[in-house]
Design a protein around this motif. Structure first.
Motif, PDB file in Angstrom:
ATOM      1  N   UNK A 167      -5.338   3.640   6.945  1.00  0.00           N
ATOM      2  CA  UNK A 167      -4.493   2.457   6.186  1.00  0.00           C
ATOM      3  C   UNK A 167      -3.384   2.712   5.726  1.00  0.00           C
ATOM      4  N   UNK A 168      -3.836   4.075   4.597  1.00  0.00           N
ATOM      5  CA  UNK A 168      -2.434   4.499   3.762  1.00  0.00           C
ATOM      6  C   UNK A 168      -1.514   5.140   4.597  1.00  0.00           C
ATOM      7  N   UNK A 169      -2.041   6.017   5.786  1.00  0.00           N
ATOM      8  CA  UNK A 169      -0.882   6.668   6.811  1.00  0.00           C
ATOM      9  C   UNK A 169      -0.077   5.713   7.329  1.00  0.00           C
ATOM     10  N   UNK A 170      -0.774   4.590   7.830  1.00  0.00           N
ATOM     11  CA  UNK A 170       0.074   3.425   8.620  1.00  0.00           C
ATOM     12  C   UNK A 170       1.031   2.851   7.310  1.00  0.00           C
ATOM     13  N   UNK A 171       0.674   2.472   6.264  1.00  0.00           N
ATOM     14  CA  UNK A 171       1.563   2.041   5.614  1.00  0.00           C
ATOM     15  C   UNK A 171       2.769   2.761   5.166  1.00  0.00           C
ATOM     16  N   UNK A 172       2.343   4.141   4.873  1.00  0.00           N
ATOM     17  CA  UNK A 172       3.596   5.006   4.757  1.00  0.00           C
ATOM     18  C   UNK A 172       4.533   5.283   5.784  1.00  0.00           C
ATOM     19  N   UNK A 183       0.775  -1.016   0.060  1.00  0.00           N
ATOM     20  CA  UNK A 183       0.160  -0.025  -0.015  1.00  0.00           C
ATOM     21  C   UNK A 183       0.846   1.322   0.003  1.00  0.00           C
ATOM     22  N   UNK A 184       1.900   1.337   0.701  1.00  0.00           N
ATOM     23  CA  UNK A 184       3.006   2.269   0.710  1.00  0.00           C
ATOM     24  C   UNK A 184       3.408   2.658  -0.674  1.00  0.00           C
ATOM     25  N   UNK A 198      -3.507  11.715   7.940  1.00  0.00           N
ATOM     26  CA  UNK A 198      -2.762  11.541   9.160  1.00  0.00           C
ATOM     27  C   UNK A 198      -3.419  11.483  10.336  1.00  0.00           C
ATOM     28  N   UNK A 199      -4.516  12.225  10.676  1.00  0.00           N
ATOM     29  CA  UNK A 199      -5.281  11.955  11.582  1.00  0.00           C
ATOM     30  C   UNK A 199      -6.386  11.172  11.780  1.00  0.00           C
ATOM     31  N   UNK A 225       5.295  11.327  11.819  1.00  0.00           N
ATOM     32  CA  UNK A 225       5.245  12.157  10.371  1.00  0.00           C
ATOM     33  C   UNK A 225       4.623  11.228   9.432  1.00  0.00           C
ATOM     34  N   UNK A 226       3.763  11.801   8.597  1.00  0.00           N
ATOM     35  CA  UNK A 226       3.402  11.446   7.260  1.00  0.00           C
ATOM     36  C   UNK A 226       3.658  12.561   6.090  1.00  0.00           C
ATOM     37  N   UNK A 227       4.607  12.078   5.177  1.00  0.00           N
ATOM     38  CA  UNK A 227       5.263  12.915   4.393  1.00  0.00           C
ATOM     39  C   UNK A 227       5.304  12.539   2.939  1.00  0.00           C
TER      40      UNK A 227
END
Length: 338
Positions: A226-231, A83-84, A216-217, A255-257
């Motif tokens: 799910x996307x934030x956690x994967x990245x 997913x990342x 992110x939140x 941090x999600x960047x």
């Protein structure tokens, strides 16, 4: 039908950018990078804004996490490193190529189904090796192949046609556009074609920041989370070894960047504090220190951002200056240039 919470599209105009970084050599400002910056508090209010955060612009690859959310909402079952990769501008390393193949395998497809532009690997070291081995451009090596493989998989899962999956009128791209408007909170101002061939949606820098904060939140288990956690767990799958965005995610817990071509960056913390940056001339040498300074404004410990404070300029092989944010972007003054 648009939700009442979705605002009108941003105005298409020449952005009123402001100075955001100085190129300092021997104590003299040798050059100025213009751009725009917004910092959102956890409650979504703009704590800092510089330049023009409301004009329509193209987020480029900084919009990929939003595209990935749209695909997860449409049933894409990927998690973790794959997913990342679906949200990646990858370097073309072996893990990236293998990951894209795995996604295609899950979809029952081959590399021939990809419609992104053939290219050499984005990572300089990987590209040099690729060329030495006599290998030419390929769709799998192109930095958006993970996203395209995920797009094809999403089409297979929804019985959408594979042909024309990059057409803005295709059901997949219509689903992506809907989520872009949902997460940014504004209607799309314009649609063009990104470098890889996929539709590129224009919003405002402020809208990009709102989308970053939403992702992110997000509540655990949601497509956004799910996307934030994967990245966060696999930042190098979304970029590559030694890339500044992955390094920043490693340096700042939670941090999600995501960066994008032409000097774009969005970076968000788990409580919703978010920064979004656009460098007018597209220079990464300004994007990185400006993003770091904006994160310090957002409350990130400046000590964790030291390595991102701007590259050193050399004269005769010796340090003679640096690229640094303008003073108004420095809540804690950065060290003086050489």
């Amino acid at each position: 039908m648009h939700s009442s919470s979705v605002a009108d599209p941003p105005l298409v105009r020449e952005p009123l950018h402001a100075p955001v970084a100085h190129l300092i050599r021997g104590g003299i400002v040798e050059g100025i990078h213009y751009g725009s910056v917004v910092v959102l508090d956890a409650d979504g209010q703009a704590r800092l804004q510089l330049g023009d955060i409301e004009a329509a612009f193209y987020p480029r690859s900084a919009l990929k996490p939003v595209q990935a959310v749209a695909m997860v909402r449409a049933g894409l079952p990927l998690d973790g490193e794959l997913l990342s990769l679906a949200a990646a501008s990858h370097s073309g390393e072996q893990r990236h190529l293998e990951g894209a193949r795995r996604i295609l395998d899950l979809a029952g497809l081959s590399e021939d189904a990809l419609r992104n532009v053939p290219d050499l690997p984005y990572g300089p070291a990987v590209r040099d090796t690729w060329i030495r081995e006599g290998r030419g451009p390929s769709r799998l090596a192109q930095n958006c192949s993970g996203k395209h493989a995920a797009m094809l998989y999403t089409c297979v899962l929804n019985d959408w046609p594979l042909d024309g999956y990059l057409d803005p009128a295709h059901p997949l791209q219509q689903a992506v556009a809907e989520i872009v408007e949902d997460l940014t909170g504004q209607r799309i101002a314009a649609v063009t074609v990104d470098g890889c061939g996929a539709p590129l949606f224009s919003v405002s820098l402020h809208g990009l920041a709102r989308a970053g904060a939403r992702i992110a939140s997000a509540v655990p288990g949601t497509p956004e989370a799910r996307v934030a956690d994967a990245m966060r767990a696999y930042p190098e799958m979304a970029s590559g070894a030694g890339r500044d965005t992955a390094a920043m995610m490693r340096a700042v817990p939670g941090l999600l960047a995501k960066d994008g071509f032409e000097g774009v960056e969005v970076a968000a913390l788990a409580d919703g504090r978010t920064v979004a940056v656009k460098i007018a001339d597209g220079a990464s040498r300004a994007r990185v220190p400006v993003t770091a300074a904006a994160l310090a404004w957002a409350g990130v410990d400046p000590a964790s951002l030291v390595e991102f404070r701007g590259e050193t300029l050399l004269g005769g092989g010796e340090p003679v200056g640096c690229v640094r944010p303008v003073r108004s972007l420095e809540p804690v003054p950065f060290p003086a240039c050489a």
